[in-house]
Design a protein around this motif. Structure first.
Motif, mmCIF file in Angstrom:
data_model
loop_
_atom_site.group_PDB
_atom_site.id
_atom_site.type_symbol
_atom_site.label_atom_id
_atom_site.label_comp_id
_atom_site.label_asym_id
_atom_site.label_seq_id
_atom_site.Cartn_x
_atom_site.Cartn_y
_atom_site.Cartn_z
ATOM 1 N N ARG A 4 -28.780 -10.810 -0.933
ATOM 2 C CA ARG A 4 -27.459 -11.328 -1.302
ATOM 3 C C ARG A 4 -27.503 -12.846 -1.471
ATOM 4 O O ARG A 4 -26.958 -13.386 -2.439
ATOM 5 N N HIS A 5 -28.157 -13.534 -0.561
ATOM 6 C CA HIS A 5 -28.258 -14.991 -0.641
ATOM 7 C C HIS A 5 -29.098 -15.411 -1.855
ATOM 8 O O HIS A 5 -28.791 -16.415 -2.508
ATOM 9 N N PHE A 6 -30.135 -14.653 -2.129
ATOM 10 C CA PHE A 6 -30.980 -14.939 -3.281
ATOM 11 C C PHE A 6 -30.196 -14.789 -4.584
ATOM 12 O O PHE A 6 -30.314 -15.619 -5.490
ATOM 13 N N ILE A 7 -29.377 -13.749 -4.677
ATOM 14 C CA ILE A 7 -28.555 -13.524 -5.866
ATOM 15 C C ILE A 7 -27.543 -14.654 -6.026
ATOM 16 O O ILE A 7 -27.345 -15.163 -7.138
ATOM 17 N N VAL A 8 -26.906 -15.041 -4.947
ATOM 18 C CA VAL A 8 -25.937 -16.142 -5.011
ATOM 19 C C VAL A 8 -26.626 -17.430 -5.439
ATOM 20 O O VAL A 8 -26.084 -18.197 -6.251
ATOM 21 N N LEU A 9 -27.822 -17.669 -4.939
ATOM 22 C CA LEU A 9 -28.578 -18.857 -5.320
ATOM 23 C C LEU A 9 -28.902 -18.854 -6.814
ATOM 24 O O LEU A 9 -28.758 -19.875 -7.496
ATOM 25 N N ILE A 10 -29.311 -17.711 -7.338
ATOM 26 C CA ILE A 10 -29.609 -17.602 -8.768
ATOM 27 C C ILE A 10 -28.353 -17.823 -9.599
ATOM 28 O O ILE A 10 -28.380 -18.529 -10.614
ATOM 29 N N VAL A 11 -27.231 -17.247 -9.179
ATOM 30 C CA VAL A 11 -25.976 -17.413 -9.914
ATOM 31 C C VAL A 11 -25.548 -18.880 -9.915
ATOM 32 O O VAL A 11 -25.158 -19.416 -10.960
ATOM 33 N N LEU A 12 -25.635 -19.534 -8.771
ATOM 34 C CA LEU A 12 -25.264 -20.942 -8.709
ATOM 35 C C LEU A 12 -26.181 -21.806 -9.576
ATOM 36 O O LEU A 12 -25.711 -22.722 -10.277
ATOM 37 N N ALA A 13 -27.463 -21.527 -9.552
ATOM 38 C CA ALA A 13 -28.403 -22.287 -10.381
ATOM 39 C C ALA A 13 -28.122 -22.052 -11.864
ATOM 40 O O ALA A 13 -28.158 -23.001 -12.663
ATOM 41 N N ALA A 14 -27.834 -20.818 -12.236
ATOM 42 C CA ALA A 14 -27.564 -20.508 -13.638
ATOM 43 C C ALA A 14 -26.279 -21.166 -14.116
ATOM 44 O O ALA A 14 -26.238 -21.764 -15.198
ATOM 45 N N VAL A 15 -25.234 -21.093 -13.305
ATOM 46 C CA VAL A 15 -23.959 -21.708 -13.695
ATOM 47 C C VAL A 15 -24.098 -23.222 -13.765
ATOM 48 O O VAL A 15 -23.578 -23.860 -14.698
ATOM 49 N N SER A 16 -24.800 -23.803 -12.818
ATOM 50 C CA SER A 16 -24.971 -25.255 -12.852
ATOM 51 C C SER A 16 -25.815 -25.675 -14.052
ATOM 52 O O SER A 16 -25.560 -26.719 -14.658
ATOM 53 N N SER A 17 -26.802 -24.862 -14.437
ATOM 54 C CA SER A 17 -27.597 -25.152 -15.623
ATOM 55 C C SER A 17 -26.738 -25.108 -16.885
ATOM 56 O O SER A 17 -26.860 -25.964 -17.767
ATOM 57 N N LYS A 34 -31.345 -25.665 -24.451
ATOM 58 C CA LYS A 34 -32.340 -25.064 -23.550
ATOM 59 C C LYS A 34 -31.738 -24.786 -22.179
ATOM 60 O O LYS A 34 -31.950 -23.715 -21.606
ATOM 61 N N TYR A 35 -30.974 -25.749 -21.644
ATOM 62 C CA TYR A 35 -30.347 -25.544 -20.336
ATOM 63 C C TYR A 35 -29.309 -24.423 -20.385
ATOM 64 O O TYR A 35 -29.241 -23.597 -19.472
ATOM 65 N N ILE A 36 -28.535 -24.400 -21.439
ATOM 66 C CA ILE A 36 -27.526 -23.342 -21.573
ATOM 67 C C ILE A 36 -28.213 -21.982 -21.701
ATOM 68 O O ILE A 36 -27.799 -20.999 -21.082
ATOM 69 N N GLY A 37 -29.282 -21.924 -22.483
ATOM 70 C CA GLY A 37 -30.018 -20.667 -22.654
ATOM 71 C C GLY A 37 -30.673 -20.194 -21.369
ATOM 72 O O GLY A 37 -30.631 -19.004 -21.037
ATOM 73 N N VAL A 41 -29.849 -16.708 -19.440
ATOM 74 C CA VAL A 41 -30.913 -15.742 -19.107
ATOM 75 C C VAL A 41 -30.928 -15.479 -17.606
ATOM 76 O O VAL A 41 -31.033 -14.323 -17.162
ATOM 77 N N GLY A 42 -30.820 -16.534 -16.822
ATOM 78 C CA GLY A 42 -30.814 -16.359 -15.375
ATOM 79 C C GLY A 42 -29.648 -15.514 -14.902
ATOM 80 O O GLY A 42 -29.782 -14.677 -14.005
ATOM 81 N N LEU A 43 -28.506 -15.722 -15.538
ATOM 82 C CA LEU A 43 -27.302 -15.002 -15.127
ATOM 83 C C LEU A 43 -27.360 -13.530 -15.514
ATOM 84 O O LEU A 43 -27.101 -12.653 -14.692
ATOM 85 N N PHE A 44 -27.721 -13.257 -16.762
ATOM 86 C CA PHE A 44 -27.603 -11.888 -17.258
ATOM 87 C C PHE A 44 -28.891 -11.068 -17.176
ATOM 88 O O PHE A 44 -28.813 -9.840 -17.138
ATOM 89 N N LEU A 45 -30.037 -11.710 -17.150
ATOM 90 C CA LEU A 45 -31.277 -10.931 -17.102
ATOM 91 C C LEU A 45 -31.939 -10.933 -15.729
ATOM 92 O O LEU A 45 -32.870 -10.166 -15.490
ATOM 93 N N ILE A 46 -31.477 -11.799 -14.836
ATOM 94 C CA ILE A 46 -32.068 -11.831 -13.492
ATOM 95 C C ILE A 46 -31.019 -11.476 -12.438
ATOM 96 O O ILE A 46 -31.184 -10.528 -11.677
ATOM 97 N N ALA A 47 -29.920 -12.227 -12.399
ATOM 98 C CA ALA A 47 -28.923 -12.035 -11.347
ATOM 99 C C ALA A 47 -28.178 -10.706 -11.486
ATOM 100 O O ALA A 47 -27.975 -9.995 -10.498
ATOM 101 N N MET A 48 -27.761 -10.357 -12.701
ATOM 102 C CA MET A 48 -26.992 -9.125 -12.898
ATOM 103 C C MET A 48 -27.793 -7.878 -12.521
ATOM 104 O O MET A 48 -27.293 -7.033 -11.775
#
Length: 85
Positions: A4-17, A34-37, A41-48
């Protein structure tokens, strides 16, 4: 570290990017894209997928599929409801 913490970390990193990409868009559009992409990718292909795997653990997929057996169960529930509801 829990999943759960790992997922939240990925989501926060993706949104901040993504936010960072939009803030530098006027100065450096190619790098901003590049940052938006990467954020997308982090949000939809990793976190989701990680979130869906975590939440569906221990659940039977057959219960969520539209089979003849489940359709019959839904029809029986509709017949059992009283008329005034």
């Amino acid at each position: 570290m829990k999943l759960r913490h790992f997922i939240v970390l990925i989501v926060l990193a993706a949104v901040s990017s993504i936010v960072y990409g939009f803030t530098i868009k006027a100065d450096n559009p190619k790098e901003a894209d590049k940052y938006i992409g990467m954020g997308t990718v982090g949000l939809f292909l990793i976190a989701m997928p990680l979130f869906l795997i975590k939440e569906s653990k221990g659940k039977k997929m057959k219960d969520y599929m539209l089979t003849k057996e489940n359709i019959d169960k839904m029809k029986m529930k509709d017949r059992q409801k009283p008329e005034n509801q």
